[in-house]
Write a protein that holds these residues in place. Structure first.
Motif, PDB file in Angstrom:
ATOM      1  N   ALA A  15      74.406 -30.369  15.127  1.00 21.80           N
ATOM      2  CA  ALA A  15      75.857 -30.501  15.242  1.00 21.80           C
ATOM      3  C   ALA A  15      76.522 -29.639  14.186  1.00 21.80           C
ATOM      4  N   SER A  16      77.701 -29.126  14.534  1.00 20.46           N
ATOM      5  CA  SER A  16      78.494 -28.352  13.586  1.00 20.46           C
ATOM      6  C   SER A  16      79.750 -29.158  13.226  1.00 20.46           C
ATOM      7  N   HIS A  17      80.911 -28.514  13.195  1.00 25.14           N
ATOM      8  CA  HIS A  17      82.098 -29.161  12.641  1.00 25.14           C
ATOM      9  C   HIS A  17      82.639 -30.282  13.529  1.00 25.14           C
ATOM     10  N   LEU A  18      82.714 -30.068  14.838  1.00 24.18           N
ATOM     11  CA  LEU A  18      83.210 -31.114  15.733  1.00 24.18           C
ATOM     12  C   LEU A  18      82.034 -31.944  16.248  1.00 24.18           C
ATOM     13  N   ALA A  19      81.396 -32.655  15.337  1.00 21.60           N
ATOM     14  CA  ALA A  19      80.243 -33.476  15.701  1.00 21.60           C
ATOM     15  C   ALA A  19      80.583 -34.523  16.764  1.00 21.60           C
ATOM     16  N   PRO A  20      81.781 -35.145  16.782  1.00 18.83           N
ATOM     17  CA  PRO A  20      82.070 -36.114  17.846  1.00 18.83           C
ATOM     18  C   PRO A  20      82.021 -35.515  19.243  1.00 18.83           C
ATOM     19  N   VAL A  21      82.285 -34.216  19.367  1.00 20.72           N
ATOM     20  CA  VAL A  21      82.218 -33.554  20.666  1.00 20.72           C
ATOM     21  C   VAL A  21      80.795 -33.095  20.947  1.00 20.72           C
ATOM     22  N   GLU A  22      80.123 -32.546  19.945  1.00 20.66           N
ATOM     23  CA  GLU A  22      78.809 -31.941  20.161  1.00 20.66           C
ATOM     24  C   GLU A  22      77.691 -32.971  20.261  1.00 20.66           C
ATOM     25  N   GLN A  23      77.760 -34.035  19.484  1.00 18.87           N
ATOM     26  CA  GLN A  23      76.748 -35.091  19.522  1.00 18.87           C
ATOM     27  C   GLN A  23      77.453 -36.444  19.655  1.00 18.87           C
ATOM     28  N   PRO A  24      78.081 -36.705  20.791  1.00 25.30           N
ATOM     29  CA  PRO A  24      78.919 -37.907  20.910  1.00 25.30           C
ATOM     30  C   PRO A  24      78.139 -39.209  20.774  1.00 25.30           C
ATOM     31  N   ALA A  25      76.940 -39.283  21.330  1.00 18.72           N
ATOM     32  CA  ALA A  25      76.194 -40.547  21.278  1.00 18.72           C
ATOM     33  C   ALA A  25      75.819 -40.902  19.847  1.00 18.72           C
ATOM     34  N   ALA A  26      75.338 -39.925  19.090  1.00 14.92           N
ATOM     35  CA  ALA A  26      74.932 -40.187  17.708  1.00 14.92           C
ATOM     36  C   ALA A  26      76.136 -40.581  16.853  1.00 14.92           C
ATOM     37  N   ALA A  34      83.137 -46.440   2.701  1.00 15.39           N
ATOM     38  CA  ALA A  34      83.281 -45.204   3.476  1.00 15.39           C
ATOM     39  C   ALA A  34      81.953 -44.733   4.022  1.00 15.39           C
ATOM     40  N   LEU A  35      81.985 -44.257   5.256  1.00 17.36           N
ATOM     41  CA  LEU A  35      80.890 -43.499   5.844  1.00 17.36           C
ATOM     42  C   LEU A  35      81.290 -42.033   5.807  1.00 17.36           C
ATOM     43  N   VAL A  36      80.449 -41.190   5.228  1.00 16.92           N
ATOM     44  CA  VAL A  36      80.686 -39.744   5.196  1.00 16.92           C
ATOM     45  C   VAL A  36      79.720 -39.130   6.197  1.00 16.92           C
ATOM     46  N   LEU A  37      80.260 -38.625   7.291  1.00 20.34           N
ATOM     47  CA  LEU A  37      79.452 -38.126   8.407  1.00 20.34           C
ATOM     48  C   LEU A  37      79.659 -36.627   8.530  1.00 20.34           C
ATOM     49  N   VAL A  38      78.556 -35.882   8.612  1.00 18.86           N
ATOM     50  CA  VAL A  38      78.658 -34.423   8.653  1.00 18.86           C
ATOM     51  C   VAL A  38      77.603 -33.859   9.590  1.00 18.86           C
ATOM     52  N   GLY A  39      77.976 -32.812  10.335  1.00 23.77           N
ATOM     53  CA  GLY A  39      77.006 -32.087  11.135  1.00 23.77           C
ATOM     54  C   GLY A  39      76.088 -31.267  10.246  1.00 23.77           C
ATOM     55  N   ALA A  40      74.812 -31.266  10.557  1.00 27.19           N
ATOM     56  CA  ALA A  40      73.837 -30.560   9.725  1.00 27.19           C
ATOM     57  C   ALA A  40      74.132 -29.068   9.647  1.00 27.19           C
ATOM     58  N   GLU A  41      74.830 -28.519  10.652  1.00 22.66           N
ATOM     59  CA  GLU A  41      75.112 -27.081  10.684  1.00 22.66           C
ATOM     60  C   GLU A  41      76.606 -26.785  10.505  1.00 22.66           C
ATOM     61  N   ASP A  42      77.335 -27.717   9.942  1.00 21.04           N
ATOM     62  CA  ASP A  42      78.772 -27.529   9.713  1.00 21.04           C
ATOM     63  C   ASP A  42      78.979 -26.489   8.608  1.00 21.04           C
ATOM     64  N   GLN A  43      79.730 -25.449   8.919  1.00 18.53           N
ATOM     65  CA  GLN A  43      80.060 -24.424   7.938  1.00 18.53           C
ATOM     66  C   GLN A  43      81.472 -24.568   7.389  1.00 18.53           C
ATOM     67  N   VAL A  44      82.292 -25.377   8.049  1.00 17.23           N
ATOM     68  CA  VAL A  44      83.654 -25.590   7.581  1.00 17.23           C
ATOM     69  C   VAL A  44      83.682 -26.601   6.440  1.00 17.23           C
ATOM     70  N   ALA A  45      83.027 -27.738   6.668  1.00 17.57           N
ATOM     71  CA  ALA A  45      82.882 -28.770   5.640  1.00 17.57           C
ATOM     72  C   ALA A  45      81.397 -29.101   5.561  1.00 17.57           C
ATOM     73  N   PRO A  46      80.614 -28.277   4.878  1.00 20.49           N
ATOM     74  CA  PRO A  46      79.157 -28.361   4.948  1.00 20.49           C
ATOM     75  C   PRO A  46      78.597 -29.614   4.284  1.00 20.49           C
ATOM     76  N   PRO A  47      77.308 -29.898   4.516  1.00 23.25           N
ATOM     77  CA  PRO A  47      76.676 -31.073   3.898  1.00 23.25           C
ATOM     78  C   PRO A  47      76.818 -31.116   2.380  1.00 23.25           C
ATOM     79  N   ALA A  48      76.858 -29.956   1.723  1.00 21.71           N
ATOM     80  CA  ALA A  48      77.052 -29.964   0.269  1.00 21.71           C
ATOM     81  C   ALA A  48      78.391 -30.590  -0.105  1.00 21.71           C
ATOM     82  N   ASP A  49      79.429 -30.328   0.687  1.00 25.73           N
ATOM     83  CA  ASP A  49      80.728 -30.949   0.430  1.00 25.73           C
ATOM     84  C   ASP A  49      80.675 -32.450   0.693  1.00 25.73           C
ATOM     85  N   ALA A  50      79.913 -32.840   1.705  1.00 28.29           N
ATOM     86  CA  ALA A  50      79.765 -34.272   1.994  1.00 28.29           C
ATOM     87  C   ALA A  50      79.096 -34.994   0.827  1.00 28.29           C
TER      88      ALA A  50
END
Length: 548
Positions: free
Chosen positions: A241-252, A207-223
């Motif tokens: 990036a926040s919760h919808l990282a695929p939209v906010e940082q699509p290339a990464a 598994a890859l666990v991918l999280v936006g550094a500024e996600d407040q819904v499922a924060p890095p601590a949960d990851a």
């Protein structure tokens, strides 16, 4: 052959879906977040369909899908499997965001034999608290979806992105407003009951666990809880990036997904009839992700044979008519578009593991020379020799010509980037000050050279560095690298084991001092929960967020 397909009619046991990509490629399924549609993956599709046949699905009552409320996350998983069974797809890769990630985790626990590999994006073992989701359902019952729609962008995106991308913000609002209220309430109830913290240890899929550094819904601590509990998991934290990282940082996000699925794709022990091919076929030429090789891992991994580079696909097109679905403002053209996020020069995502080949190491420059080595004289050309014609193998099997050695200046640029990613920009000395020459030396040799080499992944380099700093008694530097390691995905449990091993070979006094520093840093970083399977992460204020 390429396929673009949309199912306009579904049964109560199946989901609305669409296909993109070559029909003979392995299948990769993409699951959406609550309140979104399959369009949230638009920016990933052009690159992913170079390697996979991509299936995207909509949640019930989302994007014009039939309004058949689900009973639980497990019910949504069962509907997805029924859809795949009807298509003759036995084995597949899966990437899901938020509630889509919950489906992926449920698949890994209840149907691990169906999964070749897994990516959990913006996902938690438990999203917030059950009470917060019940309250959300009550809001929708009394006031409709408008309050949820208006608050969704703040939960999904960073403030900088909200200011820079008003069209996408409006798209997000309208997407939630057009969702069926009863299906939304049912999804909230499903998330209220979702809690797999005690079952994470049974996850047997890479598994890859991918999280936006500024996600407040499922924060890095949960990851970190997911990474600590899953046997074969790696963490990737995407900056800006926040919760919808695929939209906010699509290339990464796209690059991380391609690297994960091309290096951690498990073959089935007994191929099933109608199953997808054993592993993704990586194009031999073209694009920054070409000619990558799989990394050896705990579970058997396939070695994809080189295949002809597929013709780049045009952008996905939905069939007409489009039921109750707004056009995606970030639909990708025929070739992958640049990231839509506003701030320039966003640092690369911090990844808890790195590939083992130089061509796949985003921190290495091609064939970096020693920046301080003397130039090698170039010999005079030999006289021309007439040779008999030579039979050349099929071009597919011939590797691309090696790039010319990078100039020494590239080692400095690489070093600046790697140091920023590992330690942060504030760690760098003043390049114009007294230690400018020393800073240049460290940047080129340490960061642009050793830290950028592909022979060890970054997690291993962190643990080796912590051992060396402990042995040398460099406690201030030790604290600095401990913080960096925790933020990069190294768990507190791994650090503890490293210091225990260090005590055996380097001495108890040194390890004692290291444990004292680590206890303080782990407490300050709040990373201790990531080392314990039963950590209570969801009770922190503000972590439930308005959307999952």
């Amino acid at each position: 052959m390429w396929e673009r397909e949309r199912v306009s009619e579904t049964t109560t046991a199946t989901l609305q879906y669409r296909f993109d990509g070559p029909e003979d490629a392995p299948v990769l399924v993409l699951g959406p977040s609550l309140g979104t549609t399959w369009h949230m993956w638009d920016r990933q599709v052009p690159e992913l369909t170079r390697h996979w046949r991509v299936l995207r699905f909509d949640l019930p009552g989302h994007g014009g899908a039939p309004a058949r409320p689900l009973g639980s996350v497990g019910d949504l998983t069962d509907r997805l499997l029924a859809t795949l069974d009807g298509l003759g797809i036995e084995r597949f890769g899966f990437a899901g965001c938020s509630i889509g990630g919950a489906v992926g985790a449920d698949l890994a626990l209840r149907h691990p034999g169906r999964l070749a590999s897994l990516a959990l994006v913006g996902t938690s073992a438990r999203f917030g608290t059950a009470e917060s989701w019940r309250q959300r359902g009550d809001v929708v019952r009394t006031s409709g979806l408008d309050p949820i729609a208006r608050s969704a962008p703040e939960a999904w995106f960073t403030p900088a992105f909200l200011a820079a991308q008003p069209a996408i913000v409006e798209w997000a609002v309208q997407m939630v407003r057009t969702t069926d209220p009863l299906c939304y309430i049912a999804a909230c109830q499903a998330l209220a009951a979702f809690d797999i913290r005690d079952a994470l240890g049974r996850t047997g899929v890479p598994a890859l666990v991918l999280v936006g550094a500024e996600d407040q819904v499922a924060p890095p601590a949960d990851a970190r809880v997911l990474v600590a509990g899953i046997h074969d998991a790696r963490l990737a934290v995407v900056p800006a990036a926040s919760h919808l990282a695929p939209v906010e940082q699509p290339a990464a996000v796209t690059d991380l997904l391609v690297r994960h699925f091309t290096t951690a794709w498990q073959t089935a022990s007994v191929p099933a009839t109608g199953s997808a091919p054993a592993g993704p076929q990586v194009p031999a030429q073209g694009g920054p992700l070409a000619a990558r090789q799989p990394v050896a891992a705990t579970e058997p991994r396939p070695t994809p044979a080189p295949t002809p580079a597929p013709t780049p696909a045009p952008a996905p097109e939905a069939a007409s008519p489009e039921p109750a679905r707004g056009a995606s403002p970030f639909a990708a053209p025929a070739v992958a578009a640049p990231a839509v996020s506003g701030p320039p020069s966003v640092p690369a995502p911090a990844v808890g593991h790195m590939p083992a080949t130089a061509s796949d190491n985003p921190y290495a420059t091609p064939a970096d020379p020693n920046p301080y080595a003397a130039p090698v004289p170039v010999p005079s050309p030999a006289p021309a020799v007439t040779a008999a014609p030579v039979s050349v193998p099929d071009p597919v099997s011939v590797p691309a010509a090696a790039s010319a050695p990078a100039p020494a200046a590239d080692a400095h640029a690489t070093g600046v980037r790697v140091r920023r990613e590992v330690l942060g920009e504030e760690n760098r000395r003043d390049p114009e000050g007294f230690g400018a020459e020393y800073d240049d030396f460290v940047t080129r040799v340490a960061w642009g050279g050793t830290w950028a080499r592909p022979g060890l992944d970054r997690r291993t380099r962190f643990l080796v560095t912590l051992t060396a700093l402990t042995t040398g008694g460099h406690l201030d530097e030790l604290a600095l690298y401990l913080r960096a390691a925790l933020r990069d995905g190294v768990t507190a449990a791994e650090i503890k084991e490293t210091f225990l091993h260090t005590a055996l070979y380097c001495g108890l006094p040194a390890a004692n001092a290291a444990f004292a520093v680590a206890e303080r840093v782990v407490a300050e970083e709040g990373a201790g929960a990531g080392a314990e399977a039963g950590a209570e992460e969801g009770e922190k204020p503000g972590e439930s967020g308005p959307e999952a």
